[in-house]
Design a protein around this motif. Structure first.
Motif, PDB file in Angstrom:
ATOM      1  N   GLN A 117       1.517   9.019 -46.593  1.00 53.27           N
ATOM      2  CA  GLN A 117       1.683  10.411 -46.170  1.00 53.27           C
ATOM      3  C   GLN A 117       0.339  11.132 -46.053  1.00 53.27           C
ATOM      4  OE1 GLN A 117       4.760  12.106 -48.801  1.00 53.27           O
ATOM      5  NE2 GLN A 117       5.546  10.017 -48.943  1.00 53.27           N
ATOM      6  N   VAL A 118      -0.716  10.335 -45.959  1.00 49.09           N
ATOM      7  CA  VAL A 118      -2.079  10.873 -45.856  1.00 49.09           C
ATOM      8  C   VAL A 118      -2.587  10.674 -44.431  1.00 49.09           C
ATOM      9  CG1 VAL A 118      -4.435  10.697 -46.747  1.00 49.09           C
ATOM     10  CG2 VAL A 118      -2.486  10.339 -48.287  1.00 49.09           C
ATOM     11  N   LEU A 119      -3.271  11.682 -43.915  1.00 50.21           N
ATOM     12  CA  LEU A 119      -3.829  11.640 -42.568  1.00 50.21           C
ATOM     13  C   LEU A 119      -5.290  12.072 -42.608  1.00 50.21           C
ATOM     14  CD1 LEU A 119      -0.785  13.259 -40.800  1.00 50.21           C
ATOM     15  CD2 LEU A 119      -1.837  11.124 -40.010  1.00 50.21           C
ATOM     16  N   PRO A 120      -6.096  11.577 -41.689  1.00 46.18           N
ATOM     17  CA  PRO A 120      -7.480  12.048 -41.634  1.00 46.18           C
ATOM     18  C   PRO A 120      -7.543  13.502 -41.187  1.00 46.18           C
ATOM     19  CG  PRO A 120      -6.975  10.694 -39.722  1.00 46.18           C
ATOM     20  CD  PRO A 120      -5.785  10.597 -40.628  1.00 46.18           C
ATOM     21  N   VAL A 121      -8.563  14.201 -41.631  1.00 40.82           N
ATOM     22  CA  VAL A 121      -8.796  15.543 -41.108  1.00 40.82           C
ATOM     23  C   VAL A 121      -9.179  15.409 -39.637  1.00 40.82           C
ATOM     24  CG1 VAL A 121     -10.293  17.574 -41.247  1.00 40.82           C
ATOM     25  CG2 VAL A 121      -9.463  16.483 -43.337  1.00 40.82           C
ATOM     26  N   PRO A 122      -8.465  16.087 -38.739  1.00 41.63           N
ATOM     27  CA  PRO A 122      -8.799  15.958 -37.314  1.00 41.63           C
ATOM     28  C   PRO A 122     -10.265  16.294 -37.037  1.00 41.63           C
ATOM     29  CG  PRO A 122      -6.705  17.088 -37.572  1.00 41.63           C
ATOM     30  CD  PRO A 122      -7.299  16.971 -38.947  1.00 41.63           C
ATOM     31  N   GLU A 123     -10.844  15.565 -36.111  1.00 45.33           N
ATOM     32  CA  GLU A 123     -12.253  15.767 -35.760  1.00 45.33           C
ATOM     33  C   GLU A 123     -12.497  17.223 -35.367  1.00 45.33           C
ATOM     34  OE1 GLU A 123     -15.520  14.017 -32.543  1.00 45.33           O
ATOM     35  OE2 GLU A 123     -13.549  13.085 -32.778  1.00 45.33           O
ATOM     36  N   GLY A 124     -13.534  17.808 -35.938  1.00 45.07           N
ATOM     37  CA  GLY A 124     -13.898  19.180 -35.619  1.00 45.07           C
ATOM     38  C   GLY A 124     -13.157  20.238 -36.413  1.00 45.07           C
ATOM     39  N   MET A 125     -12.277  19.823 -37.322  1.00 50.48           N
ATOM     40  CA  MET A 125     -11.483  20.784 -38.085  1.00 50.48           C
ATOM     41  C   MET A 125     -11.937  20.803 -39.542  1.00 50.48           C
ATOM     42  SD  MET A 125      -7.301  21.058 -38.408  1.00 50.48           S
ATOM     43  CE  MET A 125      -7.137  21.393 -36.644  1.00 50.48           C
ATOM     44  N   GLY A 126     -11.943  21.981 -40.154  1.00 50.61           N
ATOM     45  CA  GLY A 126     -12.308  22.105 -41.556  1.00 50.61           C
ATOM     46  C   GLY A 126     -11.135  21.834 -42.475  1.00 50.61           C
ATOM     47  N   LEU A 127     -11.424  21.706 -43.760  1.00 50.18           N
ATOM     48  CA  LEU A 127     -10.380  21.422 -44.738  1.00 50.18           C
ATOM     49  C   LEU A 127      -9.387  22.581 -44.860  1.00 50.18           C
ATOM     50  CD1 LEU A 127     -12.514  19.723 -47.543  1.00 50.18           C
ATOM     51  CD2 LEU A 127     -10.866  18.613 -46.029  1.00 50.18           C
ATOM     52  N   ARG A 128      -9.860  23.798 -44.680  1.00 48.83           N
ATOM     53  CA  ARG A 128      -8.969  24.960 -44.791  1.00 48.83           C
ATOM     54  C   ARG A 128      -7.851  24.883 -43.759  1.00 48.83           C
ATOM     55  NH1 ARG A 128      -9.159  30.190 -42.317  1.00 48.83           N
ATOM     56  NH2 ARG A 128      -8.299  31.862 -43.644  1.00 48.83           N
TER      57      ARG A 128
END
Length: 328
Positions: free
Chosen positions: A108-119
């Protein structure tokens, strides 16, 4: 990792004031699980239902609230090979995201989309899992169909409008103010209906009826939704803000070949959630990376201000997502 962490627990069933900061042991991952050092957690209606004593966590899940968030991988359980400690990720949680560390299944884990912050990434899982599984997997929305989403300015609504629009549907939405309706149109709704001033049933019937409706209101909306559907239309129910019980005449359902279905995300199996994860990563995450989709952000609160975040959400004044800042 440290032995203990800050977390927000529900001291007793009640209003936002029952949320309190406590110290808890840091979770330890089992086989196939990961622990994430949390930077942000999304705030969602199911969190408030749990706080009120109306939505118990599934067996084995943390009793802490919080169903989504983003941060970095802190520890890996046996058999986890895709992720490494330090990877920036966002994830769906069975509970426990209102904390400095949270445990979930690696599927259920996904990478943070490129160009997007953690917030922003913290606001993706709960709403995108819910919308994708109900509108596309369960509801079968197709390009060119007429799609109606209620609560268009909510986290679910703003996500549903964008996804349906980018995949070629004609999107209609309801909301409770002209400001919220304008936000829905800006996100891709062909028409936003202020439910205080206009009847969505009559508007949709003039368009030929909705092929698909996504509803979280329930109550007296159920028979109205059936009247607003086109022949062979589908209604997908995901919540009941007005209650789950209502008297309905099912004769039109039979005569017009209507379908009523629905689901809740949290109780589904890890395997079912992993299947949604895989579809999101292949079909939706490239659109996020390309900037064609983005979470609509309303407000941010510190972790120990979780009561204020819940009060903001339950006021229904927000447009889009509310987050808790856990780091710093």
């Amino acid at each position: 990792m440290p032995d203990t962490m800050r977390a927000i627990e529900i001291s007793e069933p009640g209003g936002p004031e029952v949320l309190r900061e406590v110290s808890r042991p840091v979770p330890v991952p089992g086989a196939g699980q990961v622990v994430i050092r949390m930077a942000y957690a999304g705030v969602n209606r199911p969190d408030a239902l749990q706080r009120a004593g109306a939505y118990d966590p599934p067996a084995g899940a943390s009793d802490l609230p919080g169903l989504e968030g983003a941060g970095t991988i802190a520890a890996l359980g046996a058999g986890v090979t895709r992720w490494s400690v330090g990877d920036k990720v966002c994830a769906l949680f069975p509970g426990g995201a209102y904390a400095e560390h949270a445990l979930t299944d690696a599927g259920q884990v996904l990478p943070v989309p490129e160009g997007m912050g953690l917030r922003e990434a913290a606001c993706l899982p709960e709403t995108f899992f819910t919308v994708w599984s109900n509108v596309f997997m369960r509801g079968g929305l197709q390009a060119g169909e007429r799609f109606l989403v209620h609560g268009g300015s909510s986290g679910i609504g703003t996500t549903a409008i964008q996804l349906a629009h980018v995949f070629g549907a004609r999107v209609f939405a309801t909301a409770g103010s002209d400001e919220k309706c304008a936000a829905c149109v800006q996100l891709g709704a062909e028409q936003a209906i202020n439910y205080r001033d206009a009847d969505f049933v009559e508007i949709l019937k003039k368009e030929g009826g909705a092929n698909l409706i996504l509803d979280m209101v329930g109550g007296e909306y159920l028979p109205r939704n059936l009247r607003a559907l086109a022949v062979d239309g589908r209604l997908v129910q995901i919540a009941f803000l007005q209650g789950p019980k209502v008297t309905v005449n099912f004769a039109p359902l039979m005569m017009r070949r209507l379908t009523i279905t629905g689901s809740t995300l949290r109780p589904q199996s890890d395997a079912a959630k992993a299947a949604i994860t895989a579809q999101l990563e292949s079909e939706v995450w490239p659109l996020l990376a390309a900037g064609r989709l983005a979470p609509v952000m309303d407000s941010e609160f510190a972790l120990n201000d979780a009561p204020l975040a819940h009060a903001r959400m339950e006021s229904s004044a927000h447009i889009g997502k509310i987050v808790l800042r856990i780091e710093g």
